[in-house]
Design a protein around this motif. Structure first.
Motif, mmCIF file in Angstrom:
data_model
loop_
_atom_site.group_PDB
_atom_site.id
_atom_site.type_symbol
_atom_site.label_atom_id
_atom_site.label_comp_id
_atom_site.label_asym_id
_atom_site.label_seq_id
_atom_site.Cartn_x
_atom_site.Cartn_y
_atom_site.Cartn_z
ATOM 1 N N UNK A 1 0.811 -1.228 0.000
ATOM 2 C CA UNK A 1 0.000 0.000 0.000
ATOM 3 C C UNK A 1 0.840 1.272 0.000
ATOM 4 N N UNK B 1 -4.769 2.042 -8.535
ATOM 5 C CA UNK B 1 -4.714 1.450 -7.189
ATOM 6 C C UNK B 1 -5.215 0.012 -7.230
ATOM 7 N N UNK B 2 -6.268 -0.202 -8.013
ATOM 8 C CA UNK B 2 -6.817 -1.562 -8.107
ATOM 9 C C UNK B 2 -5.787 -2.524 -8.698
ATOM 10 N N UNK C 1 -5.214 -5.179 8.202
ATOM 11 C CA UNK C 1 -4.785 -5.389 6.811
ATOM 12 C C UNK C 1 -4.760 -6.869 6.468
ATOM 13 N N UNK D 1 -9.329 -1.810 -3.172
ATOM 14 C CA UNK D 1 -8.971 -0.408 -2.921
ATOM 15 C C UNK D 1 -9.036 -0.179 -1.413
ATOM 16 N N UNK D 2 -8.919 1.073 -0.993
ATOM 17 C CA UNK D 2 -8.814 1.346 0.437
ATOM 18 C C UNK D 2 -10.136 1.211 1.192
ATOM 19 N N UNK D 3 -11.191 0.767 0.517
ATOM 20 C CA UNK D 3 -12.417 0.482 1.278
ATOM 21 C C UNK D 3 -12.429 -0.962 1.774
ATOM 22 N N UNK E 1 -9.255 -2.778 1.816
ATOM 23 C CA UNK E 1 -7.923 -3.011 2.386
ATOM 24 C C UNK E 1 -7.657 -1.818 3.293
ATOM 25 N N UNK F 1 -5.932 0.537 5.773
ATOM 26 C CA UNK F 1 -4.687 0.959 6.404
ATOM 27 C C UNK F 1 -5.011 2.046 7.429
ATOM 28 N N UNK F 2 -4.138 2.245 8.417
ATOM 29 C CA UNK F 2 -4.499 3.154 9.508
ATOM 30 C C UNK F 2 -4.717 4.592 9.045
ATOM 31 N N UNK F 3 -5.747 5.194 9.605
ATOM 32 C CA UNK F 3 -5.987 6.626 9.465
ATOM 33 C C UNK F 3 -5.572 7.297 10.765
#
Lengths: 741, 151
Positions: free
Chosen positions: A356, A443-444, A659, A672-674, A676, A678-680
């Motif tokens: 990522x 990204x995909x 993750x 995508x980030x929905x 997978x 990752x920390x916000x």
């Protein structure tokens, strides 16, 4: 140009270096270190004279000192810290230093601590180059002193240096480095650098003092030069639909819908997929998404299901009859378990995880119409591997590849595979269309084509003697062989040892006399790759959770239990003790649990304590504080070490809690980030980092704290709830399941 | 068709489909590459810009939506990196790989324009739209607090 080459050994071949010097002058010494001194005498006006003091540095009469940086920059800071080490020993005024990228020549700029390859990986830049760059810098300083001694007719021993200045205290004379450049001549034989010629670390002016990373200003105003920003007239845009399973290829291609995309130019069949060319990135990605491709389905990975696969891995780790390769054996190995008074077992698991990095993979290539040469623009963890990949693809010599190094929008291991497949994509597309091409993954694509931190299962056994001492240890790990996939060259050189997958399973510092670590090699046919924390991620997950379980079994405090095992390793003992003090370990917190983990990561000693609570309705683990104590020896850039460690913690939180890559029929399920996660910022607790500076040789910091986090969290949850999480990531559904059990 | 709007104080007219995404118009037609592609789905914030003073995911903004409006990108936030947020970003050594930082800075500038003295919770809430894989979050918080103080 007069050239004085020093050292013995074969000369490298003679492609021109970017500095205009000739490669023949760079001699490889017996110690594997390269040193050469050369003096350039260009026919220029005196005020513009530049002296090339070897391949690393050029001194100009205006005082500018140009130092070449051999590491690529992905945010870890070694583009700054390596030249800074050189500048320290040269006694350069840092404000006069200009850093330029080194040309892609392993023989000159390769990392002495990484097999002589220009490879920014394994947190090895500072530790690998430290000694060599100090020596080279000191050598240049001695050459300057010698020139001034002859000029002033004084013994060199009476001269000292300050920042970019030579001083003769007896007469009060001073001369700047820039002035020396105007008359400097090279000795017939370069000075030998003895240990006494190196600075006493107490006198360091740059090492240990924070400077601003050189590229930082470009990262707050939008001008940072990532390869994805490259643009010039005539550049076409490319995208690639790649086989979901490595080793496969297209059986049939239907590009009728792709052709209807506005801006589409053409389709390019590739051995491993299908490329498209278009007049913009958007059009290329849309055309790629419109392709309908059936795959040959000949490759191993089709049919692989990661959930079922992990069950098979676990069964293999558990099965003593299953053949294995030894990784570490000490004392009597696993056989010592038979004589133990008690033996305990446990099993741990890790899912696939994805790098990522925020800049999706991309590269720009311009292949000559006749295929005889190539120009590359790329952000990569290895300049020379990228050049070699392009050259091999085209069947040309590496000297026919012109390389433009760019900043990396994140690396974390992803930009370091031997085959540099994202570079090859661009080269093949440019070759096909005979025009320059910028190839960008969406990204995909970046997730779908990911090369993952491997799926692993660990079966652990430990034995105590009658006196209650932990005396025997057996760790059986079942996983794909990462090194073979990622870097077949180094895999063969290492005698087929899977060091990328296995490092971190060995226990150098815990005083357990009989140890054995075995690898059961699986073959899922999936892509694997080093990811921040590398083998230490899964291996320390198993080790540090198991150590915790053993402590609890013995009724011991987990931190005291570790301190006892680390009695013989003072630096290790110190970081665990320090992390405990930082966290106020013995203070009980209502509704909160504390967990500790410790790692010897390639010499860097690191311990962490986390404070957690658990939402028992949702299964969500909440982090409140993380305390890290770290000893990496000499702290070359202390604030940057803290920054790296903070980043490692955040990365570790993602791997620990959310993750997860899954595969069905060999295909990655996330996109995508929905899906997978990752920390916000809202997921990140207060992070407290303390460095224990010791005079030891500096070791790495770029990923050392990442593998601390997951085991510390599991240990904290156990302290709070009495329930043990043994599968990473510790997602809410897994937490709920464990709480119910 | 041709769509006119203002970018960093300059009037531009772009030939494109009305549903073209502002991100790619900025990057590939106007050569403003400080605005970054990270996910294309409004999940990461690397593409954050200001439209009439409000932050917006440029990858989710259609060109027709900005017709006649004023867009600010990282290149236009200040002429010389002198915006308090940019200065604070350097003072706290926030960026690591730096790829997401244009978007982070644009989000932070938007926050401080509307909430000059944000609480820590307000910072965390506002900035959780923007992903940073290097994990610079602790420094982003510090830099915003510094910018609020020094602005």
């Amino acid at each position: 140009m007069t050239i004085f080459a020093l050292g013995s050994g074969a000369a490298a071949d003679s492609a021109p270096d970017a500095s205009g010097l000739d490669r023949r002058m760079f001699m490889r010494g017996a110690g594997g270190l390269t040193f050469a001194v050369a003096i350039g005498l260009p026919a220029l006006a005196a005020e513009a004279r530049r002296v090339d003091l070897g391949p690393w540095v050029t001194l100009s009469t205006d005082g500018t000192i140009t130092i070449r940086g051999p590491a690529t920059e992905m945010g870890q800071g070694s583009r700054t810290s390596l030249p800074l080490i050189f500048a320290e020993e040269m006694d350069a005024d840092w404000s006069k230093v200009r850093i330029v990228r080194a040309a892609p020549i392993d023989a000159v700029y390769g990392n002495p601590g990484f097999g002589g390859v220009m490879y920014t990986a394994g947190s090895s830049a500072v530790t690998g180059y430290y000694k060599a760059l100090r020596q080279f810098g000191a050598q240049v300083r001695l050459v300057l002193l010698d020139n001034v001694a002859r000029r002033w007719n004084v013994p060199a021993s009476e001269l000292t240096t300050e920042a970019s200045t030579v001083v003769h205290a007896a007469s009060g004379r001073r001369i700047g480095y820039g002035e020396i450049a105007a008359f400097a001549e090279m000795p017939a034989k370069a000075p030998e650098v003895r240990d006494a010629d190196l600075k006493d670390p107490k006198t360091f002016r740059l090492i240990g003092k924070d400077v601003m990373r050189v590229e930082l200003p470009t990262k707050v105003n939008g001008t940072a030069d990532y390869a994805i920003n490259v643009a010039f007239p005539g550049l076409l845009h490319g995208a690639v639909l790649r086989t979901p399973v490595p080793g496969d290829g297209p059986a049939a291609i239907d590009d009728s819908a792709a052709k209807a995309v506005r801006g589409f130019i053409r389709t390019v069949p590739l051995p491993y997929g299908v490329g498209v060319l278009a007049d913009s990135t958007v059009a290329a990605l849309a055309a790629k998404d419109a392709l309908k491709v059936t795959w040959t389905r000949k490759a191993k990975g089709w049919g692989f299901d990661s959930e079922k696969g992990l069950e098979e891995f676990a069964a293999a780790a558990r099965d003593p009859a299953r053949p294995s390769k030894p990784w570490e054996t000490a004392g009597g190995g696993a056989a010592a378990l038979a004589a133990c008074a008690s033996v305990h077992e446990a099993e741990y698991r890790c899912d696939f995880a994805y790098h990522a990095q925020m800049e999706p993979l991309n590269a720009v290539a311009s292949v000559a119409a006749d295929g005889s040469a190539c120009e590359l623009w790329v952000g990569t963890q290895s300049q020379t591997m990228a050049v070699t990949a392009a050259a091999t693809t085209l069947g040309i010599g590496p000297d026919k590849v012109t390389f433009h190094e760019h900043l990396l929008g994140g690396g974390f291991g992803r930009r370091g595979p031997r085959d540099m497949e994202f570079v090859v994509d661009a080269v093949l597309l440019s070759q096909a269309v005979k025009q320059p091409v910028k190839m960008v993954w969406s990204r995909e694509d970046d997730i779908r084509n990911g090369r993952f931190h491997p799926l692993t299962a660990h079966h652990m056994k430990a034995g105590f003697d009658a006196a209650g001492q932990l005396v025997a240890w057996h760790h059986r790990k079942a996983a794909d062989v990462v090194t073979e996939f990622q870097d077949p060259v180094r895999y063969q050189k290492a005698g087929q040892k899977d060091f990328i997958g296995m490092l971190g399973a060995e226990l150098k510092t815990y005083g357990i006399p009989n140890r054995q670590v075995d690898q059961i090699t699986m073959d899922s046919g999936m892509r694997t790759q080093a990811l921040r924390g590398i083998g230490f991620g899964p291996n320390k997950w198993a080790v540090e959770v198991f150590i915790d379980e053993l402590a609890i079994l013995r009724g011991a405090d987990p931190l005291a239990f570790r301190l006892d095992l680390l009695k013989g390793s003072p630096r290790a003992h110190a970081v665990v003790d320090k992390a405990g003090r930082m966290a106020d370990w013995s203070r009980k917190r209502e509704g909160r649990g504390l967990g500790v983990a410790y790692i010897d990561y390639s010499g860097t000693q690191i311990a962490g304590v986390v404070e957690v609570s658990v939402d028992r309705a949702s299964g969500q683990i909440k982090l409140h504080d993380v305390w890290i104590a770290l000893d990496c020896g000499v702290t070359v850039q202390p604030d940057n070490i803290v920054a790296q460690t903070e980043g490692c913690v955040v990365y570790g939180i993602g791997l620990a809690l959310s993750e997860r890559i899954t595969m069905v029929d060999g295909e990655v399920q996330q996109s995508n980030f929905y899906d997978y996660l990752i920390p916000r910022m809202r997921d990140v607790p207060a992070i407290h980092v303390e460095l224990i500076a010791t005079p030891n040789h500096p070791t790495g910091v770029g990923q050392m704290a990442t593998p601390v986090i997951a085991p510390a969290i599991s240990n904290a949850v156990a302290a709070l709830t009495g329930k043990r999480l043994r599968h990473m990531p510790m997602t809410p559904d897994r937490v709920l399941e464990t709480m119910k059990a | 068709m041709s769509i006119a709007f203002r970018v960093n104080g300059r009037d531009v007219s772009v030939e494109s489909e009305p549903d073209a995404r502002l991100l790619w118009v900025l990057r590939e037609q106007l050569q403003l590459t400080g605005t970054r592609y990270g996910c294309g789905t409004g999940l990461c914030g690397a593409c954050m810009v200001h439209v009439d003073g409000d932050r917006a995911f440029s990858c989710q903004t259609s060109l027709h939506e900005v017709a006649g409006r004023s867009v600010t990108t990282i290149e236009g936030l200040s002429p010389d990196s002198s915006h308090p947020v940019q200065k604070a970003w350097l003072a706290e050594s926030v960026p690591q790989c730096g790829y997401c930082q244009s978007g982070q800075i644009m989000s932070a500038a938007d926050l401080l324009a509307k909430t000059p003295n944000p609480t820590r919770d307000q910072i965390v809430e506002h900035m959780s739209t923007n992903l940073c894989r290097c994990g610079t979050y602790p420094r982003i918080v510090r830099a915003i607090e510094r910018a609020a103080k020094e602005a």
